[in-house]
Design an enzyme around this catalytic site. Sequence first.
Site, PDB file in Angstrom:
ATOM      1  N   ASN A  10       0.872  -1.177   0.000  1.00  0.00           N
ATOM      2  CA  ASN A  10       0.000   0.000   0.000  1.00  0.00           C
ATOM      3  C   ASN A  10       0.909   1.227   0.000  1.00  0.00           C
ATOM      4  O   ASN A  10       1.488   1.567   1.025  1.00  0.00           O
ATOM      5  CB  ASN A  10      -0.895  -0.008   1.260  1.00  0.00           C
ATOM      6  N   LYS A  12       0.133   4.211  -0.225  1.00  0.00           N
ATOM      7  CA  LYS A  12      -0.503   5.423   0.349  1.00  0.00           C
ATOM      8  C   LYS A  12      -0.265   6.596  -0.611  1.00  0.00           C
ATOM      9  O   LYS A  12      -0.149   6.388  -1.820  1.00  0.00           O
ATOM     10  CB  LYS A  12       0.010   5.706   1.754  1.00  0.00           C
ATOM     11  N   HIS A  95      -9.616   1.220   4.724  1.00  0.00           N
ATOM     12  CA  HIS A  95      -8.342   1.424   5.427  1.00  0.00           C
ATOM     13  C   HIS A  95      -8.596   2.368   6.609  1.00  0.00           C
ATOM     14  O   HIS A  95      -9.408   3.297   6.507  1.00  0.00           O
ATOM     15  CB  HIS A  95      -7.298   2.022   4.478  1.00  0.00           C
ATOM     16  N   GLU A  97      -7.064   4.792   7.692  1.00  0.00           N
ATOM     17  CA  GLU A  97      -6.862   6.217   7.395  1.00  0.00           C
ATOM     18  C   GLU A  97      -8.098   6.803   6.719  1.00  0.00           C
ATOM     19  O   GLU A  97      -8.428   7.970   6.915  1.00  0.00           O
ATOM     20  CB  GLU A  97      -5.593   6.392   6.538  1.00  0.00           C
ATOM     21  N   GLU A 166      -5.671  -5.037  10.415  1.00  0.00           N
ATOM     22  CA  GLU A 166      -4.663  -3.994  10.621  1.00  0.00           C
ATOM     23  C   GLU A 166      -4.948  -3.266  11.929  1.00  0.00           C
ATOM     24  O   GLU A 166      -5.764  -2.325  11.947  1.00  0.00           O
ATOM     25  CB  GLU A 166      -4.703  -2.990   9.462  1.00  0.00           C
ATOM     26  N   GLY A 172       2.131   2.238  10.615  1.00  0.00           N
ATOM     27  CA  GLY A 172       3.065   3.349  10.462  1.00  0.00           C
ATOM     28  C   GLY A 172       3.750   3.756  11.756  1.00  0.00           C
ATOM     29  O   GLY A 172       4.389   4.800  11.827  1.00  0.00           O
ATOM     30  N   SER A 210       3.080  -2.239  10.253  1.00  0.00           N
ATOM     31  CA  SER A 210       4.536  -2.260  10.460  1.00  0.00           C
ATOM     32  C   SER A 210       5.163  -3.619  10.163  1.00  0.00           C
ATOM     33  O   SER A 210       6.140  -4.018  10.808  1.00  0.00           O
ATOM     34  CB  SER A 210       4.896  -1.787  11.876  1.00  0.00           C
TER      35      SER A 210
HETATM   36  C1  PEP Z   1      -0.949   0.158   5.811  1.00  0.00           C
HETATM   37  O1  PEP Z   1      -0.966   1.347   5.535  1.00  0.00           O
HETATM   38  O2  PEP Z   1      -1.836  -0.592   5.400  1.00  0.00           O
HETATM   39  C2  PEP Z   1       0.159  -0.332   6.636  1.00  0.00           C
HETATM   40  C3  PEP Z   1       0.118  -1.549   7.098  1.00  0.00           C
HETATM   41  O3  PEP Z   1       1.193   0.551   6.868  1.00  0.00           O
HETATM   42  P1  PEP Z   1       2.608   0.224   7.571  1.00  0.00           P
HETATM   43  O4  PEP Z   1       3.092  -1.078   7.009  1.00  0.00           O
HETATM   44  O5  PEP Z   1       3.477   1.377   7.209  1.00  0.00           O
HETATM   45  O6  PEP Z   1       2.347   0.119   9.039  1.00  0.00           O
END
Ligand code: PEP
Length: 251
Positions: A10, A12, A95, A97, A166, A172, A210
Amino acid sequence: MSKQKLIAGNWKMNGSLVANEALVRAIAQGMGDADCTVAVCVPAAYLEQVNKLRAGTRLELGAQDVSRYEQGAYTGEISAGMLREFGVRYAIVGHSERRHYHGETDDTVAEKAKTALAHGITPIVCVGETLAEREAGNTQEVVKRQMAAVIHTNGHCISEVVVAYEPVWAIGTGKTATPEQAQEVHALLRAQLKAATTHSDRIHILYGGSMNAGNAQSLLAQPDIDGGLIGGASLKANDFLQIIQAGANRK
Ligand code: PEP
């Protein structure tokens, strides 16, 4: 042998024409014939570019969102039909976000998943609890509620979705759920999906939050973790390639 894992990046709101070209070429070349499915979910503005770059490779293309509507007066929205024209196979929906910054509700997310499926796009449905929800002991309740909305709206088609667990506190932040913490929620989701469809075994449940080159192997070794949704580490070719290798079935 277990089913092929899905490793999805992803990006972003990151990228540029120059950076994307180098990244996609490095991933497509580096993944070789690794026995797993690999996708990159890129900003809409770059779908056409990345679709061309990946031509002739095994790299799949994903979007980061899709409109719940078919077409019409929805300024700024991008329909599933439009995404299909650019070779999109996956669309992330819900997601955290988007839930947080764009006010997406469980029902909106469920509708988006339905519209994607109607156009032959596999929705990657994200669910996950915030830190406050985890600390209050509400993880199971939150995740089940988010999943239930998607199951309710999509009926038997639920077997066609991809789910991504998630935990919001891990996205992040560099804080990863332990393999045991992740597996516990994945098992819960699997049981919920099993009650909804006889084909629950074929549903990929990804972990996201992460995931990186160092922790991917132990997370992906869990029985109900069928792949990863990777943010930051998917922007670095070497890191993403190491995660792909961690997810590939050994020959
Ligand atoms: C994501 O944005 O779906 C995600 C898992 O981000 P990160 O791996 O940076 O935590």
